[in-house]
Write a protein that holds these residues in place. Structure first.
Motif, PDB file in Angstrom:
ATOM      1  N   MET A   1      83.498  62.096  68.511  1.00 57.95           N
ATOM      2  CA  MET A   1      82.353  61.284  68.903  1.00 57.95           C
ATOM      3  C   MET A   1      82.749  59.814  69.005  1.00 57.95           C
ATOM      4  O   MET A   1      83.099  59.190  68.027  1.00 57.95           O
ATOM      5  N   ASN A   2      82.729  59.270  70.250  1.00 53.94           N
ATOM      6  CA  ASN A   2      83.114  57.876  70.427  1.00 53.94           C
ATOM      7  C   ASN A   2      81.918  56.975  70.676  1.00 53.94           C
ATOM      8  O   ASN A   2      82.075  55.789  70.891  1.00 53.94           O
ATOM      9  N   GLN A   3      80.755  57.575  70.638  1.00 54.09           N
ATOM     10  CA  GLN A   3      79.556  56.832  70.988  1.00 54.09           C
ATOM     11  C   GLN A   3      79.223  55.778  69.944  1.00 54.09           C
ATOM     12  O   GLN A   3      79.034  56.087  68.783  1.00 54.09           O
ATOM     13  N   THR A   4      79.176  54.531  70.358  1.00 55.02           N
ATOM     14  CA  THR A   4      78.799  53.489  69.409  1.00 55.02           C
ATOM     15  C   THR A   4      77.556  52.749  69.883  1.00 55.02           C
ATOM     16  O   THR A   4      77.142  51.778  69.285  1.00 55.02           O
ATOM     17  N   PHE A   5      76.995  53.194  71.022  1.00 56.95           N
ATOM     18  CA  PHE A   5      75.779  52.550  71.532  1.00 56.95           C
ATOM     19  C   PHE A   5      74.619  53.536  71.398  1.00 56.95           C
ATOM     20  O   PHE A   5      74.828  54.700  71.077  1.00 56.95           O
ATOM     21  N   ASN A   6      73.424  53.046  71.655  1.00 62.68           N
ATOM     22  CA  ASN A   6      72.232  53.885  71.544  1.00 62.68           C
ATOM     23  C   ASN A   6      72.128  54.592  70.205  1.00 62.68           C
ATOM     24  O   ASN A   6      71.619  55.693  70.113  1.00 62.68           O
ATOM     25  N   ARG A   7      72.675  53.967  69.207  1.00 65.92           N
ATOM     26  CA  ARG A   7      72.575  54.605  67.911  1.00 65.92           C
ATOM     27  C   ARG A   7      71.156  54.443  67.376  1.00 65.92           C
ATOM     28  O   ARG A   7      70.391  53.590  67.834  1.00 65.92           O
ATOM     29  N   GLY A   8      70.838  55.263  66.405  1.00 66.35           N
ATOM     30  CA  GLY A   8      69.502  55.194  65.821  1.00 66.35           C
ATOM     31  C   GLY A   8      69.389  54.089  64.799  1.00 66.35           C
ATOM     32  O   GLY A   8      70.230  53.190  64.733  1.00 66.35           O
ATOM     33  N   CYS A   9      68.352  54.180  64.026  1.00 64.83           N
ATOM     34  CA  CYS A   9      68.037  53.126  63.072  1.00 64.83           C
ATOM     35  C   CYS A   9      67.891  53.753  61.678  1.00 64.83           C
ATOM     36  O   CYS A   9      67.361  54.847  61.545  1.00 64.83           O
ATOM     37  N   LEU A  10      68.397  53.053  60.693  1.00 64.21           N
ATOM     38  CA  LEU A  10      68.262  53.522  59.306  1.00 64.21           C
ATOM     39  C   LEU A  10      67.427  52.508  58.534  1.00 64.21           C
ATOM     40  O   LEU A  10      67.709  51.315  58.572  1.00 64.21           O
ATOM     41  N   GLU A  11      66.406  52.990  57.881  1.00 60.38           N
ATOM     42  CA  GLU A  11      65.622  52.075  57.047  1.00 60.38           C
ATOM     43  C   GLU A  11      65.357  52.690  55.680  1.00 60.38           C
ATOM     44  O   GLU A  11      65.405  53.916  55.521  1.00 60.38           O
ATOM     45  N   SER A  12      65.129  51.842  54.696  1.00 59.86           N
ATOM     46  CA  SER A  12      64.849  52.365  53.351  1.00 59.86           C
ATOM     47  C   SER A  12      63.462  51.961  52.885  1.00 59.86           C
ATOM     48  O   SER A  12      62.977  50.887  53.209  1.00 59.86           O
ATOM     49  N   ILE A  13      62.876  52.862  52.133  1.00 61.36           N
ATOM     50  CA  ILE A  13      61.613  52.559  51.448  1.00 61.36           C
ATOM     51  C   ILE A  13      61.854  52.783  49.960  1.00 61.36           C
ATOM     52  O   ILE A  13      62.226  53.878  49.537  1.00 61.36           O
ATOM     53  N   ILE A  14      61.712  51.710  49.199  1.00 55.87           N
ATOM     54  CA  ILE A  14      61.954  51.773  47.766  1.00 55.87           C
ATOM     55  C   ILE A  14      60.605  51.745  47.057  1.00 55.87           C
ATOM     56  O   ILE A  14      59.765  50.905  47.368  1.00 55.87           O
ATOM     57  N   GLY A  15      60.425  52.643  46.119  1.00 56.87           N
ATOM     58  CA  GLY A  15      59.158  52.618  45.395  1.00 56.87           C
ATOM     59  C   GLY A  15      59.213  53.442  44.130  1.00 56.87           C
ATOM     60  O   GLY A  15      59.917  54.445  44.064  1.00 56.87           O
ATOM     61  N   ARG A 106      72.871  58.656  62.353  1.00 57.54           N
ATOM     62  CA  ARG A 106      72.489  57.429  63.051  1.00 57.54           C
ATOM     63  C   ARG A 106      73.330  57.255  64.312  1.00 57.54           C
ATOM     64  O   ARG A 106      72.821  56.869  65.367  1.00 57.54           O
ATOM     65  N   LEU A 107      74.613  57.551  64.222  1.00 54.82           N
ATOM     66  CA  LEU A 107      75.476  57.460  65.406  1.00 54.82           C
ATOM     67  C   LEU A 107      75.048  58.449  66.487  1.00 54.82           C
ATOM     68  O   LEU A 107      75.239  58.205  67.671  1.00 54.82           O
ATOM     69  N   LYS A 108      74.474  59.575  66.049  1.00 53.33           N
ATOM     70  CA  LYS A 108      73.985  60.557  67.025  1.00 53.33           C
ATOM     71  C   LYS A 108      72.679  60.121  67.670  1.00 53.33           C
ATOM     72  O   LYS A 108      72.169  60.795  68.550  1.00 53.33           O
ATOM     73  N   GLY A 109      72.114  59.027  67.205  1.00 57.26           N
ATOM     74  CA  GLY A 109      70.904  58.490  67.826  1.00 57.26           C
ATOM     75  C   GLY A 109      69.626  58.761  67.069  1.00 57.26           C
ATOM     76  O   GLY A 109      68.544  58.361  67.504  1.00 57.26           O
ATOM     77  N   HIS A 110      69.716  59.471  65.950  1.00 56.55           N
ATOM     78  CA  HIS A 110      68.495  59.774  65.197  1.00 56.55           C
ATOM     79  C   HIS A 110      68.026  58.550  64.406  1.00 56.55           C
ATOM     80  O   HIS A 110      68.826  57.705  63.998  1.00 56.55           O
ATOM     81  N   ASN A 111      66.713  58.521  64.191  1.00 57.24           N
ATOM     82  CA  ASN A 111      66.144  57.483  63.327  1.00 57.24           C
ATOM     83  C   ASN A 111      65.920  58.088  61.953  1.00 57.24           C
ATOM     84  O   ASN A 111      65.381  59.194  61.832  1.00 57.24           O
TER      85      ASN A 111
END
Ligand SMILES: [Zn+2]
Length: 213
Positions: A1-15, A106-111
């Motif tokens: 997998m060489n794809q480095t564009f159109n990657r997804g987003c990673l976010e955290s929710i702490i609680g 994330r590299l595969k484009g998932h959020n």
């Protein structure tokens, strides 16, 4: 997998417990599927055996897949549509392999939304969560309920562990699931009301394990 564009987003929710973290996750999932037409997948660690659902305090539920190890998420997401939304709850209990798995997803484009506790019952960094926060793109949300000590209006940002109704010793194991042994209970408290007997001894013991370079 060489794809480095159109990657997804990673976010955290702490609680902490009772913070409405599960409600926030379910809402995010609902929004993505209802309004964005995106497939949503929920995951939890198997260690957290309380149930296979992510349940908010007002009873909303989402069905979750229980994973033994963090890396197992790769198997369950192999054939899902691109991009999907992947929601992982109670991530503090996962092993280090989740750190790499979420980056591949994330590299595969998932959020991806990763939720969990950033501090353990001692107030120490909890497992992989600090690293998850470091990997997060833009969003690190911290949501806390009010401190559970009567009359206190501060954020309940720390998990207080009680053993038979008393604050548990810092020398106790990091992971003890509520209801699993003795009379273990957790409640959210503020910095001021967080009581951890033997904390200095625990930190001194940890300090001794650090080998200077
Ligand atoms: Zn307080």
């Amino acid at each position: 997998m060489n794809q480095t564009f159109n990657r997804g987003c990673l976010e955290s929710i702490i609680g902490t417990m009772f913070s409405g973290k599960s409600k926030a996750l379910i809402e995010r999932g609902y929004r993505a599927s209802e309004f964005g037409g995106v497939s949503v997948y929920y995951f939890k660690p198997k260690l957290d055996t309380r149930d296979v659902e992510i349940t908010s305090r007002n009873g909303e539920k989402a069905q979750a897949v229980l994973l033994e190890r963090g890396m197992d998420i790769m198997e369950y997401t192999q054939n899902i549509p691109h991009p999907s939304m992947i929601i992982i709850d109670e991530a503090q209990f996962f092993d280090e392999s989740l750190l790499y798995a979420v980056q591949l997803l994330r590299l595969k484009g998932h959020n991806i939304i990763v939720a969990g506790l950033d501090k353990d019952f001692r107030g120490q960094p909890f497992g992989i969560m600090p690293a998850i926060m470091a990997l997060s793109d833009t969003q690190i949300r911290k949501i806390y309920p009010v401190c559970s000590i009567e009359g206190c209006v501060e954020d309940g940002s720390l998990p207080q562990r009680l053993r038979n109704g008393e604050p548990d010793s810092a020398l106790s194991p990091t992971v003890v699931i509520e209801g699993s042994s003795d009379d273990i209970a957790y409640r959210p408290v503020c910095q001021l009301h967080h009581t951890v007997p033997d904390l200095a001894e625990y930190i001194e013991n940890r300090l001794e394990t650090v080998i200077p370079e």
